[in-house]
Design a protein around this motif. Structure first.
Motif, PDB file in Angstrom:
ATOM      1  N   VAL A  41      -7.859  43.118  32.198  1.00 45.90           N
ATOM      2  CA  VAL A  41      -6.977  42.163  32.110  1.00 45.90           C
ATOM      3  C   VAL A  41      -8.115  40.913  31.415  1.00 45.90           C
ATOM      4  O   VAL A  41      -8.906  40.660  32.343  1.00 45.90           O
ATOM      5  CB  VAL A  41      -6.103  41.656  32.762  1.00 45.90           C
ATOM      6  N   GLY A  42      -7.924  40.408  30.315  1.00 45.48           N
ATOM      7  CA  GLY A  42      -8.903  39.449  30.150  1.00 45.48           C
ATOM      8  C   GLY A  42      -8.089  37.911  30.303  1.00 45.48           C
ATOM      9  O   GLY A  42      -7.087  37.608  29.876  1.00 45.48           O
ATOM     10  N   GLU A  43      -9.097  37.002  30.450  1.00 46.03           N
ATOM     11  CA  GLU A  43      -8.410  35.572  30.804  1.00 46.03           C
ATOM     12  C   GLU A  43      -8.680  35.050  29.420  1.00 46.03           C
ATOM     13  O   GLU A  43      -9.940  34.926  29.103  1.00 46.03           O
ATOM     14  CB  GLU A  43      -9.088  34.991  31.931  1.00 46.03           C
ATOM     15  N   ALA A  44      -7.589  34.524  28.774  1.00 43.68           N
ATOM     16  CA  ALA A  44      -7.997  34.214  27.377  1.00 43.68           C
ATOM     17  C   ALA A  44      -7.055  32.751  27.236  1.00 43.68           C
ATOM     18  O   ALA A  44      -5.703  32.921  26.690  1.00 43.68           O
ATOM     19  CB  ALA A  44      -7.509  35.189  26.155  1.00 43.68           C
ATOM     20  N   TRP A  45      -7.655  31.745  27.375  1.00 39.22           N
ATOM     21  CA  TRP A  45      -6.854  30.355  27.314  1.00 39.22           C
ATOM     22  C   TRP A  45      -6.541  30.054  25.911  1.00 39.22           C
ATOM     23  O   TRP A  45      -5.589  29.292  25.639  1.00 39.22           O
ATOM     24  CB  TRP A  45      -7.649  29.214  27.797  1.00 39.22           C
ATOM     25  N   GLY A  46      -7.337  30.836  24.793  1.00 42.16           N
ATOM     26  CA  GLY A  46      -7.274  30.357  23.602  1.00 42.16           C
ATOM     27  C   GLY A  46      -6.379  31.581  22.834  1.00 42.16           C
ATOM     28  O   GLY A  46      -6.707  31.469  21.626  1.00 42.16           O
TER      29      GLY A  46
ATOM     30  N   VAL B 259      -3.799  40.475  28.310  1.00 44.71           N
ATOM     31  CA  VAL B 259      -4.511  39.467  28.530  1.00 44.71           C
ATOM     32  C   VAL B 259      -3.733  38.254  29.203  1.00 44.71           C
ATOM     33  O   VAL B 259      -2.254  38.455  29.122  1.00 44.71           O
ATOM     34  CB  VAL B 259      -4.981  38.651  27.270  1.00 44.71           C
ATOM     35  N   PHE B 260      -4.377  37.386  30.193  1.00 42.48           N
ATOM     36  CA  PHE B 260      -3.609  36.300  30.655  1.00 42.48           C
ATOM     37  C   PHE B 260      -3.682  35.261  29.642  1.00 42.48           C
ATOM     38  O   PHE B 260      -4.931  34.759  29.337  1.00 42.48           O
ATOM     39  CB  PHE B 260      -4.532  35.792  32.105  1.00 42.48           C
ATOM     40  N   GLN B 261      -2.520  34.638  29.132  1.00 42.21           N
ATOM     41  CA  GLN B 261      -2.774  33.770  28.209  1.00 42.21           C
ATOM     42  C   GLN B 261      -1.826  32.639  28.780  1.00 42.21           C
ATOM     43  O   GLN B 261      -1.043  32.993  29.658  1.00 42.21           O
ATOM     44  CB  GLN B 261      -1.833  34.097  26.898  1.00 42.21           C
ATOM     45  N   PHE B 262      -1.980  31.304  28.400  1.00 43.68           N
ATOM     46  CA  PHE B 262      -1.499  30.244  29.020  1.00 43.68           C
ATOM     47  C   PHE B 262      -0.598  29.161  28.474  1.00 43.68           C
ATOM     48  O   PHE B 262      -0.516  28.240  28.951  1.00 43.68           O
ATOM     49  CB  PHE B 262      -2.521  29.551  29.853  1.00 43.68           C
ATOM     50  N   GLU B 263      -0.188  29.851  27.410  1.00 43.22           N
ATOM     51  CA  GLU B 263       0.831  28.887  26.492  1.00 43.22           C
ATOM     52  C   GLU B 263       1.867  28.199  27.328  1.00 43.22           C
ATOM     53  O   GLU B 263       1.971  27.102  27.275  1.00 43.22           O
ATOM     54  CB  GLU B 263       1.296  29.604  25.178  1.00 43.22           C
ATOM     55  N   HIS B 264       2.638  28.968  28.045  1.00 41.68           N
ATOM     56  CA  HIS B 264       3.589  28.297  28.863  1.00 41.68           C
ATOM     57  C   HIS B 264       3.322  27.551  29.960  1.00 41.68           C
ATOM     58  O   HIS B 264       3.872  26.630  30.325  1.00 41.68           O
ATOM     59  CB  HIS B 264       4.654  29.577  29.503  1.00 41.68           C
ATOM     60  N   ILE B 265       1.852  27.637  30.513  1.00 42.28           N
ATOM     61  CA  ILE B 265       1.316  27.025  31.459  1.00 42.28           C
ATOM     62  C   ILE B 265       0.758  25.487  31.190  1.00 42.28           C
ATOM     63  O   ILE B 265       1.013  24.541  31.738  1.00 42.28           O
ATOM     64  CB  ILE B 265       0.290  27.727  31.876  1.00 42.28           C
ATOM     65  N   GLY B 266       0.758  25.239  29.670  1.00 39.19           N
ATOM     66  CA  GLY B 266       0.113  24.232  29.168  1.00 39.19           C
ATOM     67  C   GLY B 266       1.295  23.171  28.701  1.00 39.19           C
ATOM     68  O   GLY B 266       0.976  21.921  28.064  1.00 39.19           O
ATOM     69  N   LEU B 267       2.650  23.360  28.953  1.00 33.99           N
ATOM     70  CA  LEU B 267       3.573  22.761  28.206  1.00 33.99           C
ATOM     71  C   LEU B 267       3.846  21.436  28.992  1.00 33.99           C
ATOM     72  O   LEU B 267       4.337  20.436  28.357  1.00 33.99           O
ATOM     73  CB  LEU B 267       5.028  23.709  28.300  1.00 33.99           C
ATOM     74  N   ASP B 268       3.756  21.294  30.206  1.00 32.91           N
ATOM     75  CA  ASP B 268       3.927  19.950  30.787  1.00 32.91           C
ATOM     76  C   ASP B 268       2.894  18.907  31.063  1.00 32.91           C
ATOM     77  O   ASP B 268       2.479  18.790  32.118  1.00 32.91           O
ATOM     78  CB  ASP B 268       4.702  20.491  32.240  1.00 32.91           C
ATOM     79  N   GLN B 269       2.354  18.867  29.997  1.00 37.19           N
ATOM     80  CA  GLN B 269       1.251  17.843  29.820  1.00 37.19           C
ATOM     81  C   GLN B 269       1.529  17.190  28.580  1.00 37.19           C
ATOM     82  O   GLN B 269       2.028  17.664  27.468  1.00 37.19           O
ATOM     83  CB  GLN B 269      -0.137  18.485  30.122  1.00 37.19           C
ATOM     84  N   GLN B 270       0.854  15.920  28.552  1.00 37.66           N
ATOM     85  CA  GLN B 270       0.878  14.957  27.169  1.00 37.66           C
ATOM     86  C   GLN B 270       0.150  15.881  26.304  1.00 37.66           C
ATOM     87  O   GLN B 270      -0.986  16.232  26.352  1.00 37.66           O
ATOM     88  CB  GLN B 270       0.401  13.572  27.583  1.00 37.66           C
TER      89      GLN B 270
END
Ligand code: GLC
Ligand code: CA
Length: 541
Positions: free
Chosen positions: A242-247, A267-278
């Motif tokens: 499993v690759g960690e891939a923020w992009g 992969v671990f992707q983070f699109e849902h994780i970045g939603l609650d920020q400006q």
């Protein structure tokens, strides 16, 4: 109808352990491998298939082990290589595989390669890292490191800068150098020989950086490097990778996790994780969660990768705040909302990851001031923002909401001193709510968050629709209800949850009155008027 997929990791549930905070066995206040061995029966009872172990290799611990100084040895703080071999064996006896965390984008500056590399420009190891000429006050460009400051560090003896995307003690490896890649592959094969079940690849999308072009992730050579590594190593075993891939976006994730298996399992992707920020700002710049968008993002990944890749499912890890505090309600509805979030995640297609303590509904922590915090990211951010004139209370608010130490307080085993984590002084303080939130209490309560997770894991093994079913989002615009179906042949499952602290009506439940209840987070019957954070999974076949 899709047949249950053959790969073991498509049926698996992974449990992430942050070793220094899981269980201390020798009273030095730091979790260790022997401590993990003691807790294997607990993990077997939960029902998980694999443990992703955050790094345990030798390390100066500048970034809690994500700065490795020897890939082929265990840090004495955690134990010995023999302990590691024993852990792999014992875990196997409990039906659990061990997934190692591979940090391949950078090493520690105390790694032998780097110590050699900085001796001279013609040292054979020099080119293992990324160097640029310059003068002391003008770095090659303006790139910033993730943990603050310039991404370039001046080495006066060489008259050169080295490149580091994280802390100064984490110099980036030069993947363009074939010798570097060879060393890495040999090391991976050596761990495979020891019987590990797979690898999690830290910030893997950053290995093909092009600092002159200010490219950090998704560099042009990225997939070529990954395919070579996969061919030379992973494909020789039956591993989960499993690759960690923020992009990563969906298109890229299809490459990473393509069914030919020539890159990673997922992969671990983070699109849902970045939603609650400006938007366009940092994770510290808080914004409310756009709930409808959350649903749409998760649905996009579910449908995008269906049949063409594979998702990792997660809310939490060692870098993220606790989900029940973040998107649930960790006060009056802690248990209900923790279960609701679990049901939503485990009902989707992909491999679920549980981060230690999530199965207990562990919460964020609020220490009085910055002196209690250990994480290099929070500590550096605090310094930078205070210097830049931010209000101290606002900075602390950001740390309370997003700081990585929220996930790193010790595992809460029982109500005794230090939550049963250590007989000594823990390296970071225990969350004071351990007297009420802990494993011992939950194991004695059939309605606990723990048993809810246990049941979800069992359901995934019993009902192929959890693994194979096609996802469809329902009521996409609804502001409170999160509902979706999974369909596989004649088997149809509905996951329906109230994501809010108020009552919410879910009319479509009327069509499901005769369906079998697989799991429900309130006692007694459900109706289409869902109570706060109520969640139910139903099946028709
Ligand atoms: C990953 C890890 C994080 C670490 C960073 C640098 O994002 O999850 O904990 O600080 O990489 O290695
Ligand atoms: Ca210890």
């Amino acid at each position: 109808m899709v047949k249950t997929q053959d790969k073991w990791w498509k049926h698996a549930v992974v449990y992430q352990i942050y070793p220094r905070s899981f269980q201390d066995s020798n009273g030095d206040g730091i979790g260790d491998l022997k401590g993990i061995m003691e807790r294997l029966p607990y993990l077997e009872k939960l029902g998980i298939d694999a443990i992703w172990l955050s790094p345990v290799c030798r390390s100066p611990q500048d970034d809690n082990g994500y700065d490795i100084s020897d890939y082929q040895d265990i840090d004495p703080m955690f134990g010995t290589l023999e302990d590691m071999e024993e852990l792999i064996r014992k875990a196997k006896d409990h039906g659990i595989r061990i997934i190692m965390d591979l940090v391949l984008n950078h090493t520690s500056d105390e790694h032998r390669w780097f110590l050699e590399a900085k001796k001279s420009k013609d040292n054979p190891y020099h080119d293992y890292y990324v160097w640029r000429d310059g003068t002391e006050d003008t770095p090659p460009n303006e790139m910033r490191a993730s943990f603050g400051g310039s991404a370039w560090e001046w080495v006066p003896e060489l008259g050169q800068y080295y490149f580091h995307q994280f802390s100064v003690k984490q110099p980036d490896l030069n993947w363009e150098n074939e010798k570097v890649r060879r060393e890495i592959y040999d090391m991976i094969l050596w761990w495979m020989d020891k019987g590990v079940g797979g690898f999690r690849l830290d910030v893997i999308d950053q290995i093909a950086k092009e600092p002159d072009l200010e490219i950090t992730n998704n560099g042009p050579m990225l997939h070529a490097f990954i395919r070579e590594m996969s061919r030379e190593t992973f494909q020789k075993g039956d591993l989960i990778t499993v690759g960690e891939a923020w992009g990563a976006d969906v298109e890229r994730a299809k490459l990473y996790s393509n069914p030919n298996g020539n890159e990673f399992s997922m992969v671990f992707q983070f699109e849902h994780i970045g939603l609650d920020q400006q938007e366009g700002k940092e994770k510290w710049d808080l914004a409310p969660l756009p709930f409808v968008k959350l649903k749409k993002v998760l649905a996009k990944w579910q449908t995008g990768l269906y049949g063409r890749g594979w998702n990792s499912l997660f809310w939490d890890n060692h870098d993220l705040p606790r989900i029940v505090s973040r998107w649930g309600n960790d006060r009056e509805y802690r248990v209900e909302s923790a279960k609701m979030l679990a049901a939503l995640l485990h009902g989707m297609q992909g491999t679920p990851y549980i981060y230690q303590g999530e199965e207990l509904g562990m919460t964020n922590v609020k220490f009085a001031d910055i002196s209690h915090y250990k994480d290099i990211e929070s500590v550096n951010m605090y310094k930078e923002r205070i210097e830049a004139g931010y209000d101290k209370d606002d900075v602390m608010k950001s740390i309370y909401a997003r700081g990585r130490d929220n996930a790193r307080t010790p595992m809460q085993w029982d109500g005794s001193a230090n939550a049963g984590f250590t007989a000594g002084t823990p390296w970071i303080e225990v969350n004071p709510n351990y007297t009420t939130i802990n494993a011992r209490e939950e194991l004695e309560d059939q309605d606990s968050v723990f048993y809810f997770y246990q049941k979800l894991i069992r359901l995934r093994k019993e009902y192929p629709v959890f693994v194979d079913g096609k996802f469809e989002l329902l009521m996409p615009e609804d502001e409170k209800i999160f509902a979706y179906t999974r369909t596989n042949g004649d088997s149809r499952m509905l996951v329906c949850a109230n994501f809010s602290g108020e009552q919410a009506e879910c009319p479509l439940l009327a069509e499901w009155v005769d369906a079998e209840v697989l799991i429900h987070n309130y006692p007694g019957e459900w109706s289409k008027k869902l109570r706060p954070y109520e969640a139910v999974i139903l099946i028709q076949s």
